[in-house]
Design an enzyme around this catalytic site. Structure first.
Site, PDB file in Angstrom:
ATOM      1  N   ASP A  31       0.860  -1.196   0.000  1.00 39.38           N
ATOM      2  CA  ASP A  31       0.000   0.000   0.000  1.00 39.38           C
ATOM      3  C   ASP A  31       0.889   1.236   0.000  1.00 39.38           C
ATOM      4  OD1 ASP A  31      -2.032   2.012   0.866  1.00 39.38           O
ATOM      5  OD2 ASP A  31      -3.252   0.239   1.265  1.00 39.38           O
ATOM      6  N   SER A 124     -17.580  -2.842  -8.310  1.00 39.95           N
ATOM      7  CA  SER A 124     -18.614  -2.071  -7.611  1.00 39.95           C
ATOM      8  C   SER A 124     -19.954  -2.204  -8.325  1.00 39.95           C
ATOM      9  CB  SER A 124     -18.180  -0.600  -7.616  1.00 39.95           C
ATOM     10  OG  SER A 124     -19.244   0.225  -7.215  1.00 39.95           O
ATOM     11  N   THR A 126     -21.685   0.034  -9.019  1.00 38.32           N
ATOM     12  CA  THR A 126     -21.793   1.204  -9.892  1.00 38.32           C
ATOM     13  C   THR A 126     -21.704   0.804 -11.382  1.00 38.32           C
ATOM     14  OG1 THR A 126     -21.042   3.484 -10.100  1.00 38.32           O
ATOM     15  CG2 THR A 126     -19.320   1.851  -9.913  1.00 38.32           C
ATOM     16  N   TYR A 149     -15.075   7.597 -11.752  1.00 38.33           N
ATOM     17  CA  TYR A 149     -14.764   6.483 -10.852  1.00 38.33           C
ATOM     18  C   TYR A 149     -15.437   5.205 -11.352  1.00 38.33           C
ATOM     19  CZ  TYR A 149     -15.217   3.257  -6.978  1.00 38.33           C
ATOM     20  OH  TYR A 149     -15.226   2.110  -6.221  1.00 38.33           O
ATOM     21  N   LYS A 153     -13.949   1.396 -12.944  1.00 42.78           N
ATOM     22  CA  LYS A 153     -14.306   0.021 -12.539  1.00 42.78           C
ATOM     23  C   LYS A 153     -14.778  -0.776 -13.755  1.00 42.78           C
ATOM     24  CE  LYS A 153     -13.433   0.264  -8.152  1.00 42.78           C
ATOM     25  NZ  LYS A 153     -12.236  -0.371  -7.638  1.00 42.78           N
ATOM     26  N   TYR A 177     -19.104  -4.970  -5.084  1.00 46.29           N
ATOM     27  CA  TYR A 177     -19.585  -4.620  -3.742  1.00 46.29           C
ATOM     28  C   TYR A 177     -20.778  -3.683  -3.858  1.00 46.29           C
ATOM     29  CZ  TYR A 177     -14.535  -5.396  -2.687  1.00 46.29           C
ATOM     30  OH  TYR A 177     -13.250  -5.860  -2.596  1.00 46.29           O
TER      31      TYR A 177
HETATM   32  P1  NAD Z   1      -9.662   2.600   0.832  1.00 46.66           P
HETATM   33  O1  NAD Z   1      -9.325   3.905   0.231  1.00 46.66           O
HETATM   34  O2  NAD Z   1      -9.851   2.538   2.302  1.00 46.66           O
HETATM   35  O3  NAD Z   1      -8.571   1.492   0.423  1.00 46.66           O
HETATM   36  C1  NAD Z   1      -7.862   1.548  -0.796  1.00 46.66           C
HETATM   37  C2  NAD Z   1      -6.390   1.413  -0.450  1.00 46.66           C
HETATM   38  O4  NAD Z   1      -5.627   1.450  -1.653  1.00 46.66           O
HETATM   39  C3  NAD Z   1      -5.878   2.540   0.448  1.00 46.66           C
HETATM   40  O5  NAD Z   1      -5.190   1.956   1.533  1.00 46.66           O
HETATM   41  C4  NAD Z   1      -4.929   3.331  -0.464  1.00 46.66           C
HETATM   42  O6  NAD Z   1      -3.876   3.912   0.271  1.00 46.66           O
HETATM   43  C5  NAD Z   1      -4.480   2.241  -1.411  1.00 46.66           C
HETATM   44  N1  NAD Z   1      -4.011   2.720  -2.720  1.00 46.66           N
HETATM   45  C6  NAD Z   1      -4.665   3.518  -3.611  1.00 46.66           C
HETATM   46  N2  NAD Z   1      -3.901   3.702  -4.713  1.00 46.66           N
HETATM   47  C7  NAD Z   1      -2.745   3.004  -4.513  1.00 46.66           C
HETATM   48  C8  NAD Z   1      -1.575   2.816  -5.275  1.00 46.66           C
HETATM   49  N3  NAD Z   1      -1.401   3.412  -6.462  1.00 46.66           N
HETATM   50  N4  NAD Z   1      -0.594   2.033  -4.758  1.00 46.66           N
HETATM   51  C9  NAD Z   1      -0.730   1.454  -3.549  1.00 46.66           C
HETATM   52  N5  NAD Z   1      -1.824   1.591  -2.783  1.00 46.66           N
HETATM   53  C10 NAD Z   1      -2.829   2.367  -3.257  1.00 46.66           C
HETATM   54  O7  NAD Z   1     -10.960   2.049   0.084  1.00 46.66           O
HETATM   55  P2  NAD Z   1     -11.870   0.805   0.430  1.00 46.66           P
HETATM   56  O8  NAD Z   1     -13.206   1.319   0.824  1.00 46.66           O
HETATM   57  O9  NAD Z   1     -11.143  -0.141   1.302  1.00 46.66           O
HETATM   58  O10 NAD Z   1     -12.042   0.206  -1.034  1.00 46.66           O
HETATM   59  C11 NAD Z   1     -11.186  -0.817  -1.518  1.00 46.66           C
HETATM   60  C12 NAD Z   1     -11.526  -1.065  -2.969  1.00 46.66           C
HETATM   61  O11 NAD Z   1     -12.909  -1.406  -3.076  1.00 46.66           O
HETATM   62  C13 NAD Z   1     -11.327   0.157  -3.880  1.00 46.66           C
HETATM   63  O12 NAD Z   1     -10.837  -0.279  -5.112  1.00 46.66           O
HETATM   64  C14 NAD Z   1     -12.727   0.709  -4.044  1.00 46.66           C
HETATM   65  O13 NAD Z   1     -12.901   1.383  -5.250  1.00 46.66           O
HETATM   66  C15 NAD Z   1     -13.548  -0.575  -4.025  1.00 46.66           C
HETATM   67  N6  NAD Z   1     -14.940  -0.352  -3.609  1.00 46.66           N
HETATM   68  C16 NAD Z   1     -15.192   0.298  -2.444  1.00 46.66           C
HETATM   69  C17 NAD Z   1     -16.505   0.539  -2.060  1.00 46.66           C
HETATM   70  C18 NAD Z   1     -16.819   1.303  -0.804  1.00 46.66           C
HETATM   71  O14 NAD Z   1     -17.939   1.813  -0.687  1.00 46.66           O
HETATM   72  N7  NAD Z   1     -15.902   1.407   0.165  1.00 46.66           N
HETATM   73  C19 NAD Z   1     -17.548   0.072  -2.858  1.00 46.66           C
HETATM   74  C20 NAD Z   1     -17.254  -0.595  -4.047  1.00 46.66           C
HETATM   75  C21 NAD Z   1     -15.921  -0.824  -4.404  1.00 46.66           C
HETATM   76  C1  WQD Z   2     -25.671   6.395   0.270  1.00 47.31           C
HETATM   77  C2  WQD Z   2     -26.999   7.099   0.335  1.00 47.31           C
HETATM   78  C3  WQD Z   2     -27.026   9.300  -0.673  1.00 47.31           C
HETATM   79  C4  WQD Z   2     -24.329  11.199   2.202  1.00 47.31           C
HETATM   80  C5  WQD Z   2     -21.047   5.232  -3.315  1.00 47.31           C
HETATM   81  C6  WQD Z   2     -20.470   5.067  -4.698  1.00 47.31           C
HETATM   82  C7  WQD Z   2     -20.486   3.617  -5.091  1.00 47.31           C
HETATM   83  C8  WQD Z   2     -19.814   2.756  -4.028  1.00 47.31           C
HETATM   84  C9  WQD Z   2     -20.372   3.004  -2.659  1.00 47.31           C
HETATM   85  C10 WQD Z   2     -17.533   2.568  -4.535  1.00 47.31           C
HETATM   86  C11 WQD Z   2     -27.350   7.824  -0.970  1.00 47.31           C
HETATM   87  C12 WQD Z   2     -27.282   9.381   0.813  1.00 47.31           C
HETATM   88  C13 WQD Z   2     -25.105  10.269   1.543  1.00 47.31           C
HETATM   89  C14 WQD Z   2     -24.966  12.300   2.845  1.00 47.31           C
HETATM   90  C15 WQD Z   2     -27.101  11.435   2.140  1.00 47.31           C
HETATM   91  N1  WQD Z   2     -18.431   3.074  -3.900  1.00 47.31           N
HETATM   92  N2  WQD Z   2     -26.466  10.382   1.514  1.00 47.31           N
HETATM   93  N3  WQD Z   2     -26.338  12.372   2.788  1.00 47.31           N
HETATM   94  O1  WQD Z   2     -23.633   6.954  -3.388  1.00 47.31           O
HETATM   95  O2  WQD Z   2     -24.768   4.755  -2.752  1.00 47.31           O
HETATM   96  O3  WQD Z   2     -22.396   4.765  -3.350  1.00 47.31           O
HETATM   97  O4  WQD Z   2     -20.319   4.430  -2.381  1.00 47.31           O
HETATM   98  O5  WQD Z   2     -17.597   1.835  -5.457  1.00 47.31           O
HETATM   99  O6  WQD Z   2     -19.855   3.536  -6.315  1.00 47.31           O
HETATM  100  O7  WQD Z   2     -21.236   5.826  -5.611  1.00 47.31           O
HETATM  101  O8  WQD Z   2     -23.043   5.744  -1.229  1.00 47.31           O
HETATM  102  O9  WQD Z   2     -22.698   6.412   1.099  1.00 47.31           O
HETATM  103  O10 WQD Z   2     -22.409   8.152  -0.714  1.00 47.31           O
HETATM  104  O11 WQD Z   2     -24.688   7.314  -0.206  1.00 47.31           O
HETATM  105  O12 WQD Z   2     -28.331  11.541   2.122  1.00 47.31           O
HETATM  106  O13 WQD Z   2     -24.320  13.184   3.419  1.00 47.31           O
HETATM  107  O14 WQD Z   2     -26.933   8.114   1.340  1.00 47.31           O
HETATM  108  O15 WQD Z   2     -27.839  10.187  -1.374  1.00 47.31           O
HETATM  109  O16 WQD Z   2     -28.723   7.684  -1.150  1.00 47.31           O
HETATM  110  P1  WQD Z   2     -23.559   5.630  -2.752  1.00 47.31           P
HETATM  111  P2  WQD Z   2     -23.121   6.953  -0.215  1.00 47.31           P
END
Ligand code: NAD
Ligand code: WQD
Length: 338
Positions: A31, A124, A126, A149, A153, A177
């Site tokens: 990381d 995701s 998304t 973003y 993905k 996810y």
């Molecule tokens: P996070 O930001 O907590 O974790 C991502 C990690 O990757 C961080 O520790 C960051 O420092 C590291 N990183 C980023 N770019 C890097 C690079 N170039 N080299 C080395 N390390 C790097 O995010 P998270 O919530 O743990 O998400 C993990 C993965 O899941 C991400 O790819 C994110 O897009 C995906 N994801 C997250 C969510 C969510 O809502 N949290 C939903 C769908 C998908």
């Molecule tokens: C959840 C709900 C907002 C903040 C995002 C990314 C998605 C995935 C997960 C990575 C929505 C509402 C939020 C606030 C609110 N990430 N909200 N007030 O938008 O479903 O998904 O994170 O892949 O790609 O788009 O998640 O937590 O931002 O929002 O009312 O201050 O909460 O409108 O309905 P979202 P979120």
């Protein structure tokens, strides 16, 4: 068996590290701490009583990444390393495409050089875009994403599929996810956003503890039961266990598979706020405001495939998610490193 977690110090990676260690896997984390810090992994070690081999490096830097493959016998890679703030991706698209796509290419190239044939990717919900109807099923085509973003993905999914098509030995699992929330039950690790949180649950927790004054609920005129958006919130520990099942599976099966990781049950924003208040006995000041651009009214999974093939389903309730988010926030009001 050794699993490399690229981006493993982050929110989902650190929870996955715990479940992998508990399941008997060895864990290597690489990381650059662009959105995390090594303290999360120190805590993983405290919780599990096991050690993690930790590398500070940028995954895009293939020379440094090679060293990780040289020094460890990696059986599978989980690719968490990415930038994930939707709004920031709109203002800094090149940064998002550069980081998210290049980390993927760098991992695939280096895996190729070291003959590592198993990769699991953090995708995701998304990627279902705006057109597909809920609940989302893995057989649906990827849709039109609403922000850079999301496009990273979708593009990375395509890159993995193309690479697997060209190399019959490469096994790929794309995990889509839904909305991960909550924290480890110990309260020692959790989500640690920089600055003002973009996502709902960290914002709710920060209002509850007094760091933010008031939550704005984005829109209450959606075509849902209470007018606020619904999402498929999933406890991060359930999500982490899903990764262990995916590793178990990929090591035994030369597959190219997509799995939704969600509960299949949508909850509204108002339900989240009310449940958080009830379970934790705290007040979350909130007002209803305008819709946020790009938000879909509803987003939830059909979670059948992960159950049928991986034998995985979620076990934790919305109450568990709210309790554990608050427990983490209370114990770590300023996160890990601030
Ligand atoms: P996070 O930001 O907590 O974790 C991502 C990690 O990757 C961080 O520790 C960051 O420092 C590291 N990183 C980023 N770019 C890097 C690079 N170039 N080299 C080395 N390390 C790097 O995010 P998270 O919530 O743990 O998400 C993990 C993965 O899941 C991400 O790819 C994110 O897009 C995906 N994801 C997250 C969510 C969510 O809502 N949290 C939903 C769908 C998908
Ligand atoms: C959840 C709900 C907002 C903040 C995002 C990314 C998605 C995935 C997960 C990575 C929505 C509402 C939020 C606030 C609110 N990430 N909200 N007030 O938008 O479903 O998904 O994170 O892949 O790609 O788009 O998640 O937590 O931002 O929002 O009312 O201050 O909460 O409108 O309905 P979202 P979120």
């Amino acid at each position: 068996m050794t699993v490399l977690l690229a981006g493993g110090a982050g929110y989902i990676g650190s929870h996955t590290a715990i479940e992998l260690l508990n399941a008997g896997y060895d864990v290597v984390v690489a990381d650059n701490y662009s959105n995390s810090c090594p303290e999360s992994i120190n805590r993983v070690e405290k919780i599990t009583g096991k050690s993690v081999k930790l590398y500070e490096l940028d995954i895009k830097d293939t020379d440094k990444l090679e060293k990780v493959f040289e020094e460890n016998n990696i059986d599978a890679v989980i690719h968490f390393a990415g930038l994930k703030a939707v709004g920031e991706s709109v203002s800094k698209p090149v940064m998002y495409y550069r980081n998210n796509i290049d980390t993927t290419l760098s991992l695939l190239e280096t895996m190729g050089r070291y003959n590592v044939k198993n990769i699991i990717f953090s995708s995701s919900a998304t990627v279902y875009g705006e057109e597909n109807p809920v609940p989302y099923v893995e057989t649906m085509k990827r849709g039109v994403c609403t922000n850079p973003y999301g496009w990273t993905k979708a593009m990375m999914e395509q890159i993995f599929e193309d690479t697997a098509r060209a190399d019959a030995e490469l096994a790929v699992i794309l995990l889509r996810y839904f909305n991960p929330i909550g924290a480890h039950e110990s309260g020692m690790i959790g989500e640690d956003p920089n600055g003002i949180p973009n996502n709902l649950m960290p914002y709710v927790s920060q209002v509850a503890i007094g760091k933010r004054e008031c939550l704005t609920i984005f829109g209450n005129d959606y075509p849902t039961a209470d007018g606020t958006c619904t999402r498929d919130y999933i406890h991060v520990t359930d999500l982490a266990v899903g990764h262990v099942r995916a590793v178990d599976y990929i090591i035994k099966n030369k597959c190219v598979e997509i799995f939704n990781l969600g509960t299949g049950v949508p909850y509204s924003v108002t339900e989240i706020v009310e449940t958080f208040e009830r379970v934790n006995g705290v007040k979350v000041n909130h007002v209803y405001g305008a819709r946020r651009e790009g938000d879909l009214a509803e987003c939830y999974a059909n979670a059948d495939k992960a159950y049928e093939i991986l034998g995985w389903k979620t076990e934790r309730t919305l109450e568990d998610m709210c309790r554990d988010s608050w427990n983490w926030q209370k114990n770590n009001p300023d996160g890990y490193c601030k």
